[in-house]
Write a protein that holds these residues in place. Sequence first.
Motif, short mmCIF file in Angstrom:
data_model
loop_
_atom_site.label_atom_id
_atom_site.label_comp_id
_atom_site.label_asym_id
_atom_site.label_seq_id
_atom_site.Cartn_x
_atom_site.Cartn_y
_atom_site.Cartn_z
N GLU A 263 0.83 -1.22 0.00
CA GLU A 263 0.00 0.00 0.00
C GLU A 263 0.85 1.26 0.00
OE1 GLU A 263 -3.68 1.91 -0.25
OE2 GLU A 263 -3.11 -0.21 -0.47
N PHE A 264 2.01 1.19 0.66
CA PHE A 264 2.93 2.33 0.71
C PHE A 264 3.44 2.68 -0.69
CE2 PHE A 264 7.08 4.30 1.18
CZ PHE A 264 6.97 5.12 2.30
N LEU A 265 3.86 1.67 -1.44
CA LEU A 265 4.44 1.90 -2.76
C LEU A 265 3.41 1.95 -3.88
CD1 LEU A 265 7.51 -0.50 -2.39
CD2 LEU A 265 7.55 2.00 -2.33
N LEU A 266 2.27 1.31 -3.65
CA LEU A 266 1.25 1.26 -4.69
C LEU A 266 -0.14 1.23 -4.04
CD1 LEU A 266 0.48 0.97 -7.69
CD2 LEU A 266 0.65 -1.52 -7.39
N PRO A 267 -0.73 2.40 -3.83
CA PRO A 267 -2.07 2.45 -3.23
C PRO A 267 -3.05 1.58 -4.02
CG PRO A 267 -1.12 4.63 -3.28
CD PRO A 267 -0.20 3.74 -4.07
N ARG A 268 -3.94 0.94 -3.30
CA ARG A 268 -4.83 -0.04 -3.90
C ARG A 268 -5.68 0.54 -5.03
NH1 ARG A 268 -8.46 -4.47 -0.63
NH2 ARG A 268 -9.60 -5.31 -2.41
N ASN A 269 -6.07 1.81 -4.91
CA ASN A 269 -6.95 2.38 -5.94
C ASN A 269 -6.27 2.49 -7.30
OD1 ASN A 269 -5.18 4.43 -5.30
ND2 ASN A 269 -6.73 6.02 -5.09
N GLU A 270 -4.94 2.37 -7.34
CA GLU A 270 -4.22 2.49 -8.61
C GLU A 270 -4.27 1.21 -9.44
OE1 GLU A 270 -0.36 4.21 -8.64
OE2 GLU A 270 -0.77 5.59 -6.99
N ILE A 271 -4.60 0.10 -8.84
CA ILE A 271 -4.59 -1.15 -9.61
C ILE A 271 -5.98 -1.51 -10.16
CG2 ILE A 271 -2.66 -2.06 -8.28
CD1 ILE A 271 -4.64 -3.91 -6.87
N GLY A 273 -7.62 -0.34 -12.59
CA GLY A 273 -7.67 -0.42 -14.05
C GLY A 273 -6.96 -1.62 -14.64
N LEU A 274 -6.21 -2.36 -13.82
CA LEU A 274 -5.51 -3.54 -14.33
C LEU A 274 -6.47 -4.72 -14.32
CD1 LEU A 274 -1.89 -3.54 -12.81
CD2 LEU A 274 -2.52 -3.64 -15.22
N GLU A 275 -7.13 -4.92 -15.42
CA GLU A 275 -8.13 -5.99 -15.49
C GLU A 275 -7.46 -7.33 -15.81
OE1 GLU A 275 -11.06 -4.74 -18.26
OE2 GLU A 275 -11.76 -3.05 -17.03
N ILE A 276 -6.87 -7.90 -14.76
CA ILE A 276 -6.18 -9.18 -14.87
C ILE A 276 -6.81 -10.14 -13.86
CG2 ILE A 276 -3.98 -10.37 -14.54
CD1 ILE A 276 -2.59 -7.80 -15.39
N ASN A 277 -7.11 -11.35 -14.31
CA ASN A 277 -7.71 -12.32 -13.42
C ASN A 277 -7.09 -13.69 -13.62
OD1 ASN A 277 -9.02 -13.52 -15.72
ND2 ASN A 277 -10.59 -11.93 -15.59
N GLU A 278 -7.70 -14.71 -13.02
CA GLU A 278 -7.17 -16.06 -13.06
C GLU A 278 -7.07 -16.61 -14.48
OE1 GLU A 278 -5.62 -19.04 -10.55
OE2 GLU A 278 -6.81 -17.40 -9.76
N GLU A 279 -7.93 -16.13 -15.36
CA GLU A 279 -7.99 -16.66 -16.71
C GLU A 279 -7.09 -15.93 -17.70
OE1 GLU A 279 -9.63 -19.41 -16.98
OE2 GLU A 279 -10.29 -19.18 -14.90
N THR A 280 -6.54 -14.78 -17.30
CA THR A 280 -5.68 -14.03 -18.21
C THR A 280 -4.42 -14.83 -18.50
OG1 THR A 280 -6.44 -11.98 -17.16
CG2 THR A 280 -4.49 -11.84 -18.57
N LYS A 306 -0.10 -7.49 -5.10
CA LYS A 306 -1.22 -6.58 -4.81
C LYS A 306 -2.50 -7.07 -5.49
CE LYS A 306 -1.46 -2.72 -3.52
NZ LYS A 306 -1.96 -2.00 -2.34
N LEU A 307 -2.37 -7.51 -6.71
CA LEU A 307 -3.54 -8.02 -7.43
C LEU A 307 -4.11 -9.26 -6.73
CD1 LEU A 307 -2.27 -7.59 -11.09
CD2 LEU A 307 -4.27 -6.47 -10.11
N ARG A 309 -3.84 -9.98 -3.51
CA ARG A 309 -4.45 -9.56 -2.25
C ARG A 309 -5.77 -8.84 -2.48
NH1 ARG A 309 -4.08 -11.56 2.19
NH2 ARG A 309 -3.71 -9.74 3.51
N ALA A 310 -5.93 -8.28 -3.68
CA ALA A 310 -7.19 -7.60 -4.02
C ALA A 310 -8.23 -8.58 -4.52
CB ALA A 310 -6.93 -6.52 -5.06
N GLY A 311 -7.84 -9.85 -4.64
CA GLY A 311 -8.80 -10.87 -5.05
C GLY A 311 -8.84 -11.15 -6.54
N ALA A 312 -7.86 -10.62 -7.29
CA ALA A 312 -7.86 -10.82 -8.74
C ALA A 312 -7.57 -12.27 -9.12
CB ALA A 312 -6.83 -9.90 -9.40
N PHE A 313 -6.73 -12.94 -8.35
CA PHE A 313 -6.42 -14.35 -8.63
C PHE A 313 -5.89 -15.01 -7.37
CE2 PHE A 313 -3.18 -11.55 -10.66
CZ PHE A 313 -2.16 -11.69 -9.74
N SER A 314 -5.75 -16.32 -7.42
CA SER A 314 -5.37 -17.13 -6.26
C SER A 314 -3.90 -16.95 -5.90
CB SER A 314 -5.64 -18.60 -6.55
OG SER A 314 -4.78 -19.06 -7.59
N PHE A 315 -3.55 -17.43 -4.70
CA PHE A 315 -2.16 -17.40 -4.26
C PHE A 315 -1.30 -18.29 -5.16
CE2 PHE A 315 1.39 -18.86 -1.53
CZ PHE A 315 1.95 -17.63 -1.24
#
Length: 403
Positions: A263-271, A273-280, A306-307, A309-315
């Motif tokens: 969060e310090f280096l990349l605030p969550r609101n900045e990601i 627009g990165l529409e990346i998910n498990e299927e990408t 960050k993606l 942790r934001a729920g975009a894809f699995s660990f």
Amino acid sequence: MSSMPNVNPNILKWARETAGLSPEEAVQKLDINDARGVAASDRLAALESGEEHPTRAMLVKMAKHYRRPLLTFYLRDVPAKGDRGEDFRTLPEPIGHTEAGLVDAVVRDIRARQALVRSSLEAAGEAQRLDFIGSMTRGDGVAAVVNSIEQTLRFDRDAFRGKAQLQGSFAYLRALTEAVGIFVILVDNLGSWHTTISVETFRGFALADDVAPFVAVNANDSPGAWSFTLVHELAHLWIGATGVSGGTAERAIEKFCNDVAGEFLLPRNEIVGLEINEETPLASAMERITEFAQARNISSTMVAYKLHRAGAFSFERFQQFKAAYRRAFLARKAAEKEKSAEKEGGPTYHVVRKHRVGTTLIRFVERMMHDGNLSTTKAGKVLGVGAHNVHALLEQGRPNHSV
């Protein structure tokens, strides 16, 4: 020379293993040779099993190369495991004695250097408590800790991102950190390439002392990861948690410190627009993440984290990104090494050491030596060099020094 029959042989083996040395490496360092038809490794095994007793001269060699006080070898039993800190990141299992030994040796070395810095400050009457050390808890939340670190360091995210290279961004962050009284050093090995410290077992170390806090970052990691590790370790200091950070992030404190750094280096609101998910597709996602990260002078792996942790894809998907970026970094590093080998010259020993320990620590040592609060031998210990290299390193650190 008389033998020392009262030495517990278990301590000999423990000292070697915690120094990160295999039997083959140890016999070379200790100058144990084949003799009377007995192989060198078997002679060492005889000492470690109690079949033979070490001479005092041999114990002195072991103390030097195993990085232990001589008195350690006269203890009745093997010492209890040293405290790496409550937040020690779970290392990959199984971890060998060599890797564990290197980590323990690094921690001992940093603790010793920090103790000398603190005692010098106390001798000079300059020991002042830093209020931000241990000032917060995980219960305060990620945002609050991020805000406190930003305000204390007077961090300007645009200035950080505006630097020409990743190394420049790290240098900016390091300077802000050292300006508030935290010593930041880069570590790569214990004196030779044989003791190179793997990033899988050690990424950083935070020593949350309230007078002379230390942060160590593994120089063998990618430059983009240095900044993330530094902020991660700052989070440790803010919550007063001394310890080692390794290659995994499964424990609660580690996840918290990772989230603070992210969060310090990349605030969550900045990601958003990165529409990346498990299927990408991995290749496509990596290209987009890399472009996004380069524009902000941050680690691509951190963006992937960050993606996740934001729920975009699995660990598990994040681990794929992490492994792929690591392979790419190692490939670039190998190519750069091959290219530099074709050129004559390169950075000198003292230039490299200056970068590792930082100008702030060099200037501190010089001042303490001038005032008689630090001997040349102890100065070498603080700087991680032999006493004979201290003055050359101090000269290298002067502002008007030209390389």
